[in-house]
Write an enzyme that holds these catalytic residues in place. Structure first.
Site, PDB file in Angstrom:
ATOM      1  CG  HIS A  11      -0.113  -0.008   2.518  1.00  0.00           C
ATOM      2  ND1 HIS A  11       0.471   1.118   3.051  1.00  0.00           N
ATOM      3  CD2 HIS A  11       0.208  -1.020   3.358  1.00  0.00           C
ATOM      4  CE1 HIS A  11       1.118   0.812   4.155  1.00  0.00           C
ATOM      5  NE2 HIS A  11       0.975  -0.490   4.369  1.00  0.00           N
ATOM      6  CD  GLU A  13       5.335   8.153   3.553  1.00  0.00           C
ATOM      7  OE1 GLU A  13       6.539   7.850   3.575  1.00  0.00           O
ATOM      8  OE2 GLU A  13       4.913   9.309   3.358  1.00  0.00           O
ATOM      9  NE  ARG A  62      -0.917  -0.086   6.938  1.00  0.00           N
ATOM     10  CZ  ARG A  62      -1.317  -0.667   8.061  1.00  0.00           C
ATOM     11  NH1 ARG A  62      -2.424  -0.240   8.671  1.00  0.00           N
ATOM     12  NH2 ARG A  62      -0.616  -1.657   8.595  1.00  0.00           N
ATOM     13  CD  GLU A  89       3.018  -5.383   7.445  1.00  0.00           C
ATOM     14  OE1 GLU A  89       3.218  -6.589   7.182  1.00  0.00           O
ATOM     15  OE2 GLU A  89       3.636  -4.455   6.915  1.00  0.00           O
ATOM     16  NE  ARG A  90       6.777 -10.332  11.771  1.00  0.00           N
ATOM     17  CZ  ARG A  90       8.098 -10.255  11.885  1.00  0.00           C
ATOM     18  NH1 ARG A  90       8.811  -9.683  10.925  1.00  0.00           N
ATOM     19  NH2 ARG A  90       8.714 -10.739  12.943  1.00  0.00           N
ATOM     20  NE  ARG A 116      11.828  -2.512   9.518  1.00  0.00           N
ATOM     21  CZ  ARG A 116      12.372  -1.752   8.576  1.00  0.00           C
ATOM     22  NH1 ARG A 116      13.657  -1.450   8.621  1.00  0.00           N
ATOM     23  NH2 ARG A 116      11.637  -1.316   7.567  1.00  0.00           N
TER      24      ARG A 116
END
Length: 259
Positions: A11, A13, A62, A89-90, A116
């Site tokens: 996606h 920012e 988003r 997202e994770r 990360r």
């Protein structure tokens, strides 16, 4: 030999991307730069004459908003959009909301990079005392998932992301691709990385080196078994894309004062 094409992207920012914070399942919206990235992505795909039959997103704003803006630029607003938590997202657990650079100062850049980017390292789980716990788990969207609320993750490694994403890919997205549908997946950095790992056969060790910038379309060419016939391709200005990748990689580093 290539038989199918798939477009996916991270996606545009959001505010927390700009503030260098772990956003994860907190429903942050696109900022003005992110909306512009999504529109530019749509323009890029329009210039390449992409016509989509179906769009898949996560249940986070988003991801959905990025897809809408792309379809608007394409003049394809009528194309069906389907959302699933399995493309979220994770889940970064206790790290949600924290600043990556401050984390690097406190824990070291390598530890933050492992949290990360590595495949099987899971951050500490989110607790009920966490400032964003109730915002996430009291949200109505997670009461209508295909698993009970108490079985949703409290923290995930990239391996966990792939394990919850694969059933959705196998049962919902892949059959559409095999029918010849042109599919767009508007997802997140880590759900996209997990899917790339699966389709390209990227090793557990090498996935740490895969970084995706926001708002850049990624082309995957797939064979009859839906395996990549070559590496993924970022579509657009390659110099600008490499600069955007470096920007993402630098988020987990301590800024050094210039001498």
């Amino acid at each position: 030999m290539s038989k199918y094409k798939l477009i996916m992207l991270r996606h545009g920012e959001g505010a927390w991307n700009k503030e260098n914070r772990f956003c994860s399942w907190v429903d942050q919206k696109l900022n003005s730069e992110g909306m512009e990235e999504a529109r530019n992505c749509g323009k890029q795909l329009k210039a390449l004459n992409f016509e989509f039959d179906l769009v898949f997103t996560s249940v986070l704003n988003r991801s959905i908003h990025t897809a809408w803006l792309i379809l608007e630029e394409l003049g394809q607003e009528w194309v069906p959009v389907e959302s699933s938590w399995r493309l979220n997202e994770r889940h970064y657990g206790a790290l949600i909301g924290l600043n990556r650079e401050k984390m690097a100062l406190n824990h070291g850049e390598e530890q933050v990079r492992i949290w990360r980017r590595s495949y099987n390292v899971t951050p500490p789980p989110i607790e009920e005392s966490h400032p964003y716990y109730h915002e996430i788990y009291s949200d109505r969207r997670y009461r209508v998932c295909d698993v009970p609320l108490d079985q949703l993750p409290r923290s995930e490694s990239l391996k966990d992301v792939l394990e919850r994403l694969l059933p959705y890919w196998n049962e919902r997205i892949a059959p559409e691709v095999l029918r010849g549908k042109t599919v767009l997946i508007s997802a997140h950095g880590n759900s996209s990385r997990a899917l790339l790992k699966h389709l390209e056969g990227i090793s557990d060790e090498d996935i740490i080196n895969i970084t995706l910038p926001t708002g850049v379309p990624i082309l995957l060419e797939l064979d009859e078994n839906l395996r990549a016939v070559g590496p993924h391709q970022f579509l657009g200005d390659q110099e600008a894309i490499q600069a955007a990748i470096k920007k993402v990689e630098d988020q987990g580093k301590v800024k050094r004062a210039e001498k």
